[in-house]
Write a protein that holds these residues in place. Structure first.
Motif, PDB file in Angstrom:
ATOM      1  N   VAL A 175     -57.935  18.015 -32.051  1.00 47.17           N
ATOM      2  CA  VAL A 175     -57.456  18.543 -33.324  1.00 47.17           C
ATOM      3  C   VAL A 175     -58.272  19.761 -33.727  1.00 47.17           C
ATOM      4  N   ARG A 176     -59.583  19.679 -33.517  1.00 47.69           N
ATOM      5  CA  ARG A 176     -60.452  20.786 -33.911  1.00 47.69           C
ATOM      6  C   ARG A 176     -60.127  22.061 -33.138  1.00 47.69           C
ATOM      7  N   GLU A 177     -59.939  21.948 -31.825  1.00 42.91           N
ATOM      8  CA  GLU A 177     -59.659  23.135 -31.017  1.00 42.91           C
ATOM      9  C   GLU A 177     -58.363  23.805 -31.449  1.00 42.91           C
ATOM     10  N   ARG A 178     -57.346  23.000 -31.701  1.00 43.07           N
ATOM     11  CA  ARG A 178     -56.062  23.586 -32.104  1.00 43.07           C
ATOM     12  C   ARG A 178     -56.135  24.139 -33.519  1.00 43.07           C
ATOM     13  N   ALA A 179     -56.862  23.452 -34.383  1.00 45.03           N
ATOM     14  CA  ALA A 179     -56.955  23.879 -35.771  1.00 45.03           C
ATOM     15  C   ALA A 179     -57.654  25.217 -35.902  1.00 45.03           C
ATOM     16  N   THR A 180     -58.733  25.410 -35.165  1.00 43.59           N
ATOM     17  CA  THR A 180     -59.506  26.643 -35.324  1.00 43.59           C
ATOM     18  C   THR A 180     -58.797  27.856 -34.750  1.00 43.59           C
ATOM     19  N   THR A 181     -57.837  27.643 -33.873  1.00 45.32           N
ATOM     20  CA  THR A 181     -57.026  28.765 -33.394  1.00 45.32           C
ATOM     21  C   THR A 181     -55.958  29.127 -34.410  1.00 45.32           C
ATOM     22  N   ALA A 182     -55.473  28.121 -35.142  1.00 46.34           N
ATOM     23  CA  ALA A 182     -54.356  28.343 -36.059  1.00 46.34           C
ATOM     24  C   ALA A 182     -54.787  28.918 -37.399  1.00 46.34           C
ATOM     25  N   THR A 190     -43.382  32.337 -39.392  1.00 42.63           N
ATOM     26  CA  THR A 190     -42.116  31.602 -39.221  1.00 42.63           C
ATOM     27  C   THR A 190     -42.175  30.699 -37.983  1.00 42.63           C
ATOM     28  N   LEU A 191     -42.038  31.290 -36.807  1.00 40.51           N
ATOM     29  CA  LEU A 191     -42.028  30.473 -35.591  1.00 40.51           C
ATOM     30  C   LEU A 191     -43.422  30.067 -35.127  1.00 40.51           C
ATOM     31  N   ASP A 192     -44.459  30.422 -35.890  1.00 42.19           N
ATOM     32  CA  ASP A 192     -45.782  29.892 -35.536  1.00 42.19           C
ATOM     33  C   ASP A 192     -45.826  28.379 -35.757  1.00 42.19           C
ATOM     34  N   ILE A 193     -44.922  27.842 -36.592  1.00 44.52           N
ATOM     35  CA  ILE A 193     -44.945  26.404 -36.899  1.00 44.52           C
ATOM     36  C   ILE A 193     -44.149  25.631 -35.850  1.00 44.52           C
ATOM     37  N   LEU A 194     -44.448  25.891 -34.583  1.00 42.69           N
ATOM     38  CA  LEU A 194     -43.856  25.116 -33.497  1.00 42.69           C
ATOM     39  C   LEU A 194     -44.733  23.894 -33.211  1.00 42.69           C
ATOM     40  N   PRO A 195     -44.284  22.969 -32.358  1.00 44.40           N
ATOM     41  CA  PRO A 195     -45.033  21.713 -32.186  1.00 44.40           C
ATOM     42  C   PRO A 195     -46.497  21.889 -31.795  1.00 44.40           C
ATOM     43  N   HIS A 196     -46.844  22.987 -31.077  1.00 42.35           N
ATOM     44  CA  HIS A 196     -48.221  23.144 -30.623  1.00 42.35           C
ATOM     45  C   HIS A 196     -49.111  23.846 -31.645  1.00 42.35           C
ATOM     46  N   ASN A 197     -48.550  24.231 -32.795  1.00 42.78           N
ATOM     47  CA  ASN A 197     -49.344  24.885 -33.823  1.00 42.78           C
ATOM     48  C   ASN A 197     -50.477  23.974 -34.297  1.00 42.78           C
ATOM     49  N   GLY A 198     -51.677  24.544 -34.381  1.00 45.11           N
ATOM     50  CA  GLY A 198     -52.848  23.733 -34.719  1.00 45.11           C
ATOM     51  C   GLY A 198     -52.776  23.104 -36.093  1.00 45.11           C
ATOM     52  N   ALA A 199     -52.201  23.826 -37.064  1.00 50.20           N
ATOM     53  CA  ALA A 199     -52.085  23.271 -38.405  1.00 50.20           C
ATOM     54  C   ALA A 199     -51.135  22.077 -38.422  1.00 50.20           C
ATOM     55  N   VAL A 200     -50.041  22.166 -37.669  1.00 46.75           N
ATOM     56  CA  VAL A 200     -49.085  21.060 -37.593  1.00 46.75           C
ATOM     57  C   VAL A 200     -49.712  19.848 -36.940  1.00 46.75           C
ATOM     58  N   VAL A 201     -50.372  20.059 -35.800  1.00 48.21           N
ATOM     59  CA  VAL A 201     -51.026  18.952 -35.089  1.00 48.21           C
ATOM     60  C   VAL A 201     -52.076  18.295 -35.976  1.00 48.21           C
ATOM     61  N   SER A 202     -52.864  19.103 -36.665  1.00 52.18           N
ATOM     62  CA  SER A 202     -53.928  18.572 -37.513  1.00 52.18           C
ATOM     63  C   SER A 202     -53.360  17.786 -38.687  1.00 52.18           C
ATOM     64  N   LEU A 203     -52.364  18.344 -39.343  1.00 48.75           N
ATOM     65  CA  LEU A 203     -51.791  17.670 -40.510  1.00 48.75           C
ATOM     66  C   LEU A 203     -51.173  16.334 -40.130  1.00 48.75           C
ATOM     67  N   LEU A 204     -50.435  16.300 -39.021  1.00 46.44           N
ATOM     68  CA  LEU A 204     -49.854  15.026 -38.583  1.00 46.44           C
ATOM     69  C   LEU A 204     -50.939  14.000 -38.275  1.00 46.44           C
ATOM     70  N   ALA A 205     -52.028  14.444 -37.649  1.00 38.99           N
ATOM     71  CA  ALA A 205     -53.122  13.528 -37.345  1.00 38.99           C
ATOM     72  C   ALA A 205     -53.766  13.001 -38.626  1.00 38.99           C
ATOM     73  N   ILE A 206     -53.969  13.866 -39.605  1.00 41.12           N
ATOM     74  CA  ILE A 206     -54.567  13.443 -40.875  1.00 41.12           C
ATOM     75  C   ILE A 206     -53.673  12.439 -41.592  1.00 41.12           C
ATOM     76  N   CYS A 207     -52.367  12.635 -41.480  1.00 41.83           N
ATOM     77  CA  CYS A 207     -51.412  11.731 -42.131  1.00 41.83           C
ATOM     78  C   CYS A 207     -51.169  10.454 -41.320  1.00 41.83           C
ATOM     79  N   GLY A 208     -51.652  10.415 -40.079  1.00 42.17           N
ATOM     80  CA  GLY A 208     -51.400   9.259 -39.237  1.00 42.17           C
ATOM     81  C   GLY A 208     -49.962   9.157 -38.799  1.00 42.17           C
ATOM     82  N   LEU A 209     -49.320  10.318 -38.596  1.00 42.94           N
ATOM     83  CA  LEU A 209     -47.913  10.371 -38.207  1.00 42.94           C
ATOM     84  C   LEU A 209     -47.763  11.124 -36.894  1.00 42.94           C
ATOM     85  N   THR A 210     -46.573  11.069 -36.311  1.00 43.89           N
ATOM     86  CA  THR A 210     -46.308  11.760 -35.058  1.00 43.89           C
ATOM     87  C   THR A 210     -45.241  12.836 -35.272  1.00 43.89           C
TER      88      THR A 210
END
Length: 484
Positions: free
Chosen positions: A228-235, A431-451
């Protein structure tokens, strides 16, 4: 072979970044692969193209990364972000739960608080509100994305986000570029996003879905997750690992003290951009020791930096008693800025190497030949690069580093206002930065405990579809009426 190398390098960057590899390693490696296929000198590309352009990005924008991260950490540890979120929950929560979560996120991020600070504070509040209102928790990520990662990042005039700052040196614009169009775009994003969320809520109630079961410990696990950290810091501009450092106040900041720094950011940014800087005598900037530059090239970054610095002083002054470990808090904020800044700089270095290759002329000519004119081709270029890198700031900088001077020339020749170019570029990158591999999306889902299976469709609707609608509207209005 050169074009093949460009595609291979980009493919390797995207593939391994998605798997969690550090961009600090991947970007120079991918750049050298592209150079190798093109028959270009490797060491010269590494030291004279990659490193110089990465360093140039840091020289321009590191002050904003640094001050923004320090401000976000101070707001977090003083309890100010919690206080703002609680205020919105109290005022709107019982009747308008979704609106309360969206506006809480919008208020703190438009006021300059880093995205991941907002995530870790607003998610617990959203859980409590959604549970009490029996709204499915799978809608929490979409509500937070709408409030934190759409209009306050790319459209609302004066937003201190790094994405809004990046076009300023290229176009000589301010954070308030094309304010009328930015407000219209913001209303489109907010209005259509809220419509979708309320529609989803109504459908869930008809189906008797309810809130569901919380994932225990998700927030703590996400904070410690290295992937999560690696993806988040890129995003985005804050390293979430530093949220565990410093010391949070035991009591929240009074709401007036909490909101005052947010108001300071916007007010100082506005005054610096439109009143103070235009009146300064800055002829000395033409001297070689100051980079032989102009006010237009630095004014935007200066105004945001001063606004964030003023907000930091305000936060400390109003919350002195609630910052028991001030040095540790500020150290954590400073440290939180480093990895994101260097990650985005590495993406910039990769883009510079790619843009210097002879084969890139094929890509440039293709982009510029897109029907619809410069605004449409600029929107397509920023969208594609932000989508591939999973980073609005990285994709935007790569696009403008490679094509910025060309678009300035086109704008001058066709009479397009550079403020309009600025706004189209930023909204396009967001706009299209919010694709499945976007670090903010991955991080937020992890924080929420969702997939992704649980929540990603609603994120697409409020994050991508609403932004695309706003982008189309801005291009159409700007083409017909000009910038306003």
């Amino acid at each position: 072979m050169g074009l093949l190398g460009l595609l291979v390098g980009l493919g390797l960057l995207v593939l391994f970044a998605f798997r969690g590899w550090s961009v600090l390693l991947l970007a120079p490696f991918a750049a050298l692969i592209a150079a190798l296929f093109g028959g270009e000198p490797l060491l010269a590309n590494l030291t004279q193209v990659f490193m110089i352009n990465a360093a140039g990005f840091l020289a321009q924008f590191f002050p904003i990364f640094l001050l923004g991260a320090v401000f976000g950490k101070l707001m977090d540890d003083s309890g100010a972000v919690t206080s703002v979120a609680a205020f919105m929950a109290e005022r709107l929560g019982e009747r308008r739960v979704i609106l309360a979560v969206v506006l809480a996120g919008a208020m703190v991020t438009y006021g300059g608080v880093s995205l991941f600070v907002a995530f870790f504070v607003i998610v617990p509040m959203a859980r409590s509100l959604f549970r009490a209102a029996s709204i499915p928790r799978r809608l929490i990520p979409a509500a937070i994305v709408l409030g934190t990662s759409t209009f306050t990042m790319s459209a609302l005039p004066g937003t201190p986000s790094i994405q809004n700052a990046i076009p300023m040196p290229f176009f000589g614009t301010t954070p308030f570029a094309a304010p009328g169009l930015g407000i219209i775009a913001s209303l489109i994003m907010l209005g259509t996003g809220l419509w979708w969320l309320h529609r989803a809520e109504a459908a869930a109630r008809r189906a008797g879905e309810g809130y569901g079961d919380d994932a225990e410990g998700a927030i703590e696990q996400a904070a410690a997750d290295e992937l999560v950290r690696e993806r988040a810091t890129t995003a985005r501009e804050f390293d979430p690992a530093e949220l565990q450092h410093g010391q949070r106040s035991d009591r929240p900041s009074p709401v007036v003290s909490a909101m005052a720094p947010l108001v300071v950011v916007v007010a100082v940014n506005l005054v610096m951009s439109l009143v103070i800087l235009p009146r300064l005598d800055v002829g000395y900037l033409a001297e070689q020791r100051f980079g032989a530059t102009s006010l237009a090239a630095v004014a935007g970054v200066w105004s945001v930096a001063v606004a964030l610095a003023a907000a930091i002083v305000t936060t400390i002054a109003l919350n002195w008693a609630r910052l028991p470990a001030l040095r540790r808090t500020m150290d954590a904020g400073a440290n939180a800025s480093v990895l994101p800044a260097f990650s985005v700089a590495s993406l910039v270095g990769f883009g510079a190497v790619v843009a210097s290759l002879p084969a890139f002329t094929i890509v440039r000519d293709w982009v510029l030949a897109i029907e619809g004119g410069p605004l449409v081709s600029l929107a397509v270029a920023t969208n594609i690069l932000a989508a591939l890198t999973g980073s609005a700031s990285g994709g935007l900088t790569i696009a403008l580093d490679a094509l910025g001077p060309t678009y300035v020339e086109l704008a001058t020749r066709t009479g397009i206002d550079l403020g309009l170019m600025h706004r189209v570029a930023v909204i396009g990158a967001g706009t299209l930065d919010i694709l499945p591999h976007n670090g903010a999306v991955v991080s937020l889902l992890a924080i929420c405990g969702l997939t992704h299976r649980d929540s990603y469709f609603d994120i697409v609707m409020v994050g991508i579809v609403t932004s695309l609608l706003a982008l189309v509207a801005v291009i159409a209005l700007g083409s017909a009426l000009g910038s306003f």
